[in-house]
Write a protein that holds these residues in place. Structure first.
Motif, PDB file in Angstrom:
ATOM      1  N   SER A   1       3.725  -8.966  -6.878  1.00 29.98           N
ATOM      2  CA  SER A   1       3.002 -10.148  -7.328  1.00 29.98           C
ATOM      3  C   SER A   1       1.735  -9.726  -8.061  1.00 29.98           C
ATOM      4  O   SER A   1       1.352  -8.541  -8.054  1.00 29.98           O
ATOM      5  N   VAL A   2       1.077 -10.702  -8.657  1.00 32.17           N
ATOM      6  CA  VAL A   2      -0.184 -10.419  -9.346  1.00 32.17           C
ATOM      7  C   VAL A   2      -1.218  -9.883  -8.363  1.00 32.17           C
ATOM      8  O   VAL A   2      -2.024  -9.014  -8.707  1.00 32.17           O
ATOM      9  N   ASP A   3      -1.191 -10.389  -7.128  1.00 34.56           N
ATOM     10  CA  ASP A   3      -2.200  -9.988  -6.140  1.00 34.56           C
ATOM     11  C   ASP A   3      -2.110  -8.510  -5.780  1.00 34.56           C
ATOM     12  O   ASP A   3      -3.134  -7.867  -5.515  1.00 34.56           O
ATOM     13  N   ASN A   4      -0.892  -7.956  -5.725  1.00 33.14           N
ATOM     14  CA  ASN A   4      -0.760  -6.540  -5.324  1.00 33.14           C
ATOM     15  C   ASN A   4      -0.387  -5.625  -6.483  1.00 33.14           C
ATOM     16  O   ASN A   4      -0.178  -4.434  -6.293  1.00 33.14           O
ATOM     17  N   ALA A   5      -0.296  -6.173  -7.704  1.00 27.93           N
ATOM     18  CA  ALA A   5       0.196  -5.392  -8.843  1.00 27.93           C
ATOM     19  C   ALA A   5      -0.662  -4.167  -9.137  1.00 27.93           C
ATOM     20  O   ALA A   5      -0.138  -3.077  -9.400  1.00 27.93           O
ATOM     21  N   CYS A   6      -1.985  -4.306  -9.087  1.00 29.38           N
ATOM     22  CA  CYS A   6      -2.851  -3.173  -9.428  1.00 29.38           C
ATOM     23  C   CYS A   6      -2.731  -2.047  -8.405  1.00 29.38           C
ATOM     24  O   CYS A   6      -2.810  -0.866  -8.761  1.00 29.38           O
ATOM     25  N   VAL A   7      -2.544  -2.409  -7.131  1.00 24.02           N
ATOM     26  CA  VAL A   7      -2.355  -1.394  -6.087  1.00 24.02           C
ATOM     27  C   VAL A   7      -1.085  -0.596  -6.365  1.00 24.02           C
ATOM     28  O   VAL A   7      -1.074   0.645  -6.308  1.00 24.02           O
ATOM     29  N   ILE A   8      -0.005  -1.300  -6.696  1.00 24.34           N
ATOM     30  CA  ILE A   8       1.267  -0.637  -6.970  1.00 24.34           C
ATOM     31  C   ILE A   8       1.214   0.125  -8.288  1.00 24.34           C
ATOM     32  O   ILE A   8       1.791   1.209  -8.411  1.00 24.34           O
ATOM     33  N   LEU A   9       0.493  -0.412  -9.262  1.00 25.63           N
ATOM     34  CA  LEU A   9       0.349   0.268 -10.550  1.00 25.63           C
ATOM     35  C   LEU A   9      -0.299   1.639 -10.385  1.00 25.63           C
ATOM     36  O   LEU A   9       0.161   2.630 -10.956  1.00 25.63           O
ATOM     37  N   GLU A  10      -1.353   1.699  -9.602  1.00 22.15           N
ATOM     38  CA  GLU A  10      -2.054   2.975  -9.384  1.00 22.15           C
ATOM     39  C   GLU A  10      -1.118   4.005  -8.765  1.00 22.15           C
ATOM     40  O   GLU A  10      -1.068   5.167  -9.200  1.00 22.15           O
ATOM     41  N   ALA A  11      -0.358   3.581  -7.749  1.00 23.35           N
ATOM     42  CA  ALA A  11       0.549   4.515  -7.088  1.00 23.35           C
ATOM     43  C   ALA A  11       1.692   4.924  -8.004  1.00 23.35           C
ATOM     44  O   ALA A  11       2.092   6.099  -8.027  1.00 23.35           O
ATOM     45  N   ALA A  12       2.231   3.983  -8.767  1.00 24.00           N
ATOM     46  CA  ALA A  12       3.331   4.301  -9.680  1.00 24.00           C
ATOM     47  C   ALA A  12       2.879   5.306 -10.732  1.00 24.00           C
ATOM     48  O   ALA A  12       3.626   6.226 -11.097  1.00 24.00           O
TER      49      ALA A  12
ATOM     50  N   GLN B   1       0.813  -1.213   0.000  1.00 22.89           N
ATOM     51  CA  GLN B   1       0.000   0.000   0.000  1.00 22.89           C
ATOM     52  C   GLN B   1       0.849   1.266   0.000  1.00 22.89           C
ATOM     53  O   GLN B   1       0.452   2.278  -0.577  1.00 22.89           O
ATOM     54  N   ASN B   2       2.023   1.208   0.658  1.00 19.48           N
ATOM     55  CA  ASN B   2       2.795   2.443   0.813  1.00 19.48           C
ATOM     56  C   ASN B   2       4.115   2.468   0.062  1.00 19.48           C
ATOM     57  O   ASN B   2       4.798   3.490   0.035  1.00 19.48           O
ATOM     58  N   VAL B   3       4.525   1.343  -0.542  1.00 21.71           N
ATOM     59  CA  VAL B   3       5.872   1.274  -1.105  1.00 21.71           C
ATOM     60  C   VAL B   3       6.109   2.331  -2.181  1.00 21.71           C
ATOM     61  O   VAL B   3       7.193   2.938  -2.234  1.00 21.71           O
ATOM     62  N   THR B   4       5.124   2.600  -3.012  1.00 24.96           N
ATOM     63  CA  THR B   4       5.338   3.577  -4.083  1.00 24.96           C
ATOM     64  C   THR B   4       5.382   4.996  -3.536  1.00 24.96           C
ATOM     65  O   THR B   4       6.161   5.830  -4.014  1.00 24.96           O
ATOM     66  N   ALA B   5       4.563   5.280  -2.525  1.00 30.74           N
ATOM     67  CA  ALA B   5       4.609   6.598  -1.893  1.00 30.74           C
ATOM     68  C   ALA B   5       5.959   6.818  -1.209  1.00 30.74           C
ATOM     69  O   ALA B   5       6.545   7.906  -1.288  1.00 30.74           O
ATOM     70  N   LEU B   6       6.469   5.781  -0.543  1.00 33.79           N
ATOM     71  CA  LEU B   6       7.783   5.902   0.101  1.00 33.79           C
ATOM     72  C   LEU B   6       8.895   6.041  -0.933  1.00 33.79           C
ATOM     73  O   LEU B   6       9.861   6.791  -0.727  1.00 33.79           O
ATOM     74  N   LEU B   7       8.760   5.333  -2.048  1.00 36.70           N
ATOM     75  CA  LEU B   7       9.754   5.456  -3.116  1.00 36.70           C
ATOM     76  C   LEU B   7       9.752   6.875  -3.680  1.00 36.70           C
ATOM     77  O   LEU B   7      10.809   7.475  -3.916  1.00 36.70           O
ATOM     78  N   TYR B   8       8.553   7.423  -3.860  1.00 41.95           N
ATOM     79  CA  TYR B   8       8.420   8.799  -4.352  1.00 41.95           C
ATOM     80  C   TYR B   8       9.029   9.790  -3.350  1.00 41.95           C
ATOM     81  O   TYR B   8       9.788  10.691  -3.723  1.00 41.95           O
ATOM     82  N   ALA B   9       8.720   9.620  -2.060  1.00 45.38           N
ATOM     83  CA  ALA B   9       9.252  10.523  -1.031  1.00 45.38           C
ATOM     84  C   ALA B   9      10.771  10.417  -0.946  1.00 45.38           C
ATOM     85  O   ALA B   9      11.469  11.429  -0.765  1.00 45.38           O
ATOM     86  N   SER B  10      11.286   9.203  -1.074  1.00 44.57           N
ATOM     87  CA  SER B  10      12.743   9.043  -1.015  1.00 44.57           C
ATOM     88  C   SER B  10      13.420   9.751  -2.172  1.00 44.57           C
ATOM     89  O   SER B  10      14.516  10.294  -2.039  1.00 44.57           O
ATOM     90  N   ARG B  11      12.762   9.746  -3.322  1.00 43.39           N
ATOM     91  CA  ARG B  11      13.317  10.454  -4.487  1.00 43.39           C
ATOM     92  C   ARG B  11      13.189  11.964  -4.304  1.00 43.39           C
ATOM     93  O   ARG B  11      14.132  12.717  -4.590  1.00 43.39           O
ATOM     94  N   LYS B  12      12.042  12.413  -3.820  1.00 43.92           N
ATOM     95  CA  LYS B  12      11.798  13.847  -3.654  1.00 43.92           C
ATOM     96  C   LYS B  12      12.745  14.471  -2.646  1.00 43.92           C
ATOM     97  O   LYS B  12      13.238  15.594  -2.853  1.00 43.92           O
ATOM     98  N   TYR B  13      13.036  13.739  -1.572  1.00 42.72           N
ATOM     99  CA  TYR B  13      13.865  14.299  -0.495  1.00 42.72           C
ATOM    100  C   TYR B  13      15.266  13.680  -0.443  1.00 42.72           C
ATOM    101  O   TYR B  13      15.970  13.836   0.552  1.00 42.72           O
TER     102      TYR B  13
END
Length: 436
Positions: A133-144, A103-115
């Protein structure tokens, strides 16, 4: 003389005793003790307080913000990150640790890049490498997509497309934005049967109605879907599905469905605005086989030449090829040409002569383009093969039940067969198909 009274020394809470640096920092953060920076986070502007010293010590970006010529005075706006995710980011700055999840990995990746927090970015990428994985791919896709993580977006979109049916049936798909639903449904790279795609789109529209507080009606679903609806390739759906699930959804009018039925009987008809092109990624779907003979073939029983078998199916399928026996003595090269037609009528060459090497007693002949097989209609498959004598199947069956009864293949002899292949023995031990 007045008597002086001694006052007890003021009690000091030595909460720092026995704690590590990270534990002390976490306590200061949680208690908002001596904070001098306020972040206004997310679309709601939730306040999260922090300490400039910690921020400056961890990030060159924060150092510039709070000590440079363009110093931020006390308040920093971060509207693009959800408060719960930004708090996890700050926890990493305070303690060198944080809980990373899908749920948060893409937001944390974005914050790490921003700061410019490179170590956190590395942790996020490691998490994705291990846990995507396939199970969480759509969640990560939306954030990415939301955070413009282009490389991650492309990687996850490829995963979603390659595992199309599982992706479409995941809970994450139901929460996607309309823009991403549109991109997925439109794609030629989506490896999924069309009825699965339609069902996912219809379910997503119903969920979106509920999220928006709107009644679930065909009109509201059409309004939400917009142009995405016509990116479902309705002409590829089975007639029973068009007359059942599609009709019940209310997403197509009677005249639209009639136009599709007419097109199926007369493929030369105009079909606009519908798309009738098979998705190339359909060929990535797993295929099934129907085995006609007993597992153990008979030694050296078939000669080269033309072998034919007639068949019909209980439901529409897409035939994608077949299996042939090879040599019982040594590996050989066989030249194979495929013909298919309406039982014993003139057959069409659907696969020109091609060489195949027999390495394991049998070999597969897979066509570049699948062929639609209509339920209840009889077809004849003829194979012209040139090479050494081959194994011969025995114990053939007139009826073979496949996929737990969802498809039944019926076989009968073809008058075109000239080299011993019948229902009960000979060549063409298996047919390969995909469900429509």
């Amino acid at each position: 003389m007045a008597t002086s009274v001694l006052q007890p020394a003021e009690f000091v809470d030595n909460w720092q005793a026995g704690k590590t640096l990270a534990e002390c920092n976490l306590r200061m953060f949680d208690a908002e003790d001596s904070c001098d920076v306020t972040f206004r986070v997310g679309s709601s502007g939730d306040e999260i307080k922090a300490h400039s010293y910690v921020l400056i010590s961890r990030s060159c970006v924060f150092h510039a913000m709070f000590t440079g010529s363009l110093t931020e005075k006390n308040s920093v706006s971060v509207p693009e990150i959800a408060p719960k995710h930004f708090r996890q980011f700050l926890l990493y700055l305070y303690t060198d640790d944080t809980d990373i999840d899908a749920q948060n990995v893409t937001a944390l990746l974005y914050a790490s890049r921003k700061y410019a927090i490179t170590a956190l970015g590395a942790k996020c990428r490691k998490f994705l490498k291990i846990n995507l994985s396939v199970d969480n791919a759509c969640v990560i896709l939306e954030a990415a997509y939301r955070f413009d993580e282009n490389l991650l977006y492309k990687k996850v979109m490829t995963l979603v497309n390659n595992n199309g049916e599982k992706s479409l049936q995941s809970s994450g798909f139901m929460a996607l934005s309309q823009e991403l639903v549109d991109k997925i449904v439109e794609s030629d790279d989506l490896a999924a049967r069309e009825h699965v795609i339609f069902t996912a789109v219809n379910n997503w529209a119903e969920a979106q109605c509920k999220r928006q507080g709107r009644e679930v009606t065909p009109e509201n679903k059409k309004s939400i879907l917009g142009e995405t609806l016509m990116k479902v390739r309705f002409p590829l759906l089975k007639p029973t599905f068009l007359g059942g699930e599609v009709k019940a959804s209310g997403l197509l009018s009677d005249s639209e469905r009639l136009k599709i039925f007419d097109y199926r009987d007369n493929p030369g008809n105009e079909i606009h605005p519908f798309n009738a092109k098979q998705r190339p990624a359909y060929n990535k779907l797993p295929f099934h086989d129907v085995c006609r003979f007993q597992p153990q073939p008979m030694f050296n029983g078939c000669t080269s030449g033309r072998h034919s078998i007639s068949f019909s199916t209980s439901t529409d399928v897409m035939l994608i090829g077949y299996e042939l026996y090879g040599s019982p003595i040594f590996a050989d090269i066989y030249s194979v040409t495929s013909y298919l037609g309406d039982e014993d009528a003139v057959l069409n060459c659907i696969h020109d002569a091609k060489d195949y090497e027999d390495l394991h007693d049998t070999f597969d002949v897979l066509w570049e383009k699948p062929v639609a097989i209509r339920a209840g209609q009889w077809y004849t498959l003829e194979v012209d093969m040139c090479g050494y004598h081959t194994w011969c199947g025995t114990g053939g069956r007139k009826h073979v039940v496949c996929d737990k009864g969802s498809v039944i293949f019926h076989f009968r002899n073809s008058d075109l067969s000239k080299n011993g292949t019948t229902v009960f023995e000979g060549q063409i031990p298996s047919l390969f198909y995909r469900l429509g």
